[in-house]
Design a protein around this motif. Sequence first.
Motif, short mmCIF file in Angstrom:
data_model
loop_
_atom_site.label_atom_id
_atom_site.label_comp_id
_atom_site.label_asym_id
_atom_site.label_seq_id
_atom_site.Cartn_x
_atom_site.Cartn_y
_atom_site.Cartn_z
N ILE A 1 53.78 41.63 -7.61
CA ILE A 1 52.98 40.56 -7.55
C ILE A 1 53.47 39.07 -7.38
CG2 ILE A 1 50.59 39.61 -8.69
CD1 ILE A 1 50.51 42.58 -8.09
N ARG B 1 47.17 38.75 -8.49
CA ARG B 1 47.87 37.23 -8.48
C ARG B 1 46.85 36.18 -8.86
NH1 ARG B 1 48.45 32.93 -5.05
NH2 ARG B 1 50.36 31.71 -5.41
N ALA B 2 45.70 36.36 -8.39
CA ALA B 2 44.61 35.34 -8.56
C ALA B 2 44.20 35.37 -10.17
CB ALA B 2 43.38 35.62 -7.65
N GLU C 1 46.51 40.70 -4.28
CA GLU C 1 45.98 39.37 -4.10
C GLU C 1 45.08 39.00 -5.36
OE1 GLU C 1 44.23 38.94 -0.20
OE2 GLU C 1 46.49 39.01 0.76
N LYS C 2 44.20 40.13 -5.70
CA LYS C 2 43.30 39.63 -6.84
C LYS C 2 43.90 39.64 -7.99
CE LYS C 2 39.10 42.12 -4.89
NZ LYS C 2 38.33 43.17 -4.83
N GLN D 1 47.19 45.51 -0.49
CA GLN D 1 47.48 44.11 -0.30
C GLN D 1 46.27 43.54 -1.23
OE1 GLN D 1 50.24 42.58 0.53
NE2 GLN D 1 49.34 40.56 -0.02
N GLU D 2 45.06 44.09 -1.01
CA GLU D 2 43.90 43.46 -1.74
C GLU D 2 44.04 43.37 -3.10
OE1 GLU D 2 39.00 43.98 -1.95
OE2 GLU D 2 40.29 45.91 -1.21
#
Length: 302
Positions: free
Chosen positions: A54, A283-284, A280-281, A276-277
Amino acid sequence: MSGFVEKPEPVQVPGLTHLHTGKVRDLYRNEAGDLVMVASDRMSAYDWVLPTEIPDKGRVLTQLSLWWFDKLADLVPNHVLSTELPAGAPADWAGRTLICKSLNMVPVEAVARGYLTGSGLLEYNESRTVCGLALPEGLTDGSELPAPIFTPATKAAVGDHDENVSYEEVARQVGAETAALLRQTTLAVYSRARDIARDRGIILADTKFEFGFEGETLVLADEVLTPDSSRFWPASEWEPGRAQPSYDKQIVRNWLTSPASGWDRKSEQPPPALPQEVVEKTRAKYIEAYELLTGNAWSEGV
């Protein structure tokens, strides 16, 4: 079977001796005898270290720990000596590396719980206790406890579960005086952090600390009050009786146990790479936790 899906080779840095590769952190010793802790972007779930990282996760954990160490400094000393990058270290270590005191570590995960969930909920549903401590009837998933409790666990190797133990077992292992100091300090730190988080709209449901001794002084070590070591819930969405939304790896856990992953948690097969989704979620979520707690934009955090 569990552990690393793909165990990384340690980075070789002149003047540093590699000691250990953990789920997230790589540990070195420098020529002065100090420890060098490097927080990677590795992600663990269900006793596996996943093959997908991540981005920025290690920096978030490090910068958030430093922020908390500062907020707790009057309660307990910490192990940080410097954040200066060791000579010859790769540029990627910036923002994720701590030079720390070498301590005589206490072989206990010091866990504080203010709310009922996770392994504590499982034990409560069976016996109305958590780590042998009796709790009142009528509690459910996410219930706030009458008062925070100290629920220690034994440290596990990579790929193994930490195991909850009673306070009496801790006293047997480390001595009554150390056990009492661990409990007192853990609950004091938890209570301070709970109040700080609450002022920022976040519930600190539970957390785990690691301590070591420098001579006779108990010192707070490792990471502290991060999404990896704590359950943070948005206070505005808290609703006992169900699983709470959280600022942590729950997105990863949910995907791994969904049909989309094709992975059977009960099998001996390692989990697959994350899409990837999900990366990204996740990490956010880590960055959102950092920003809400510290009040700093992430770009200012490194």
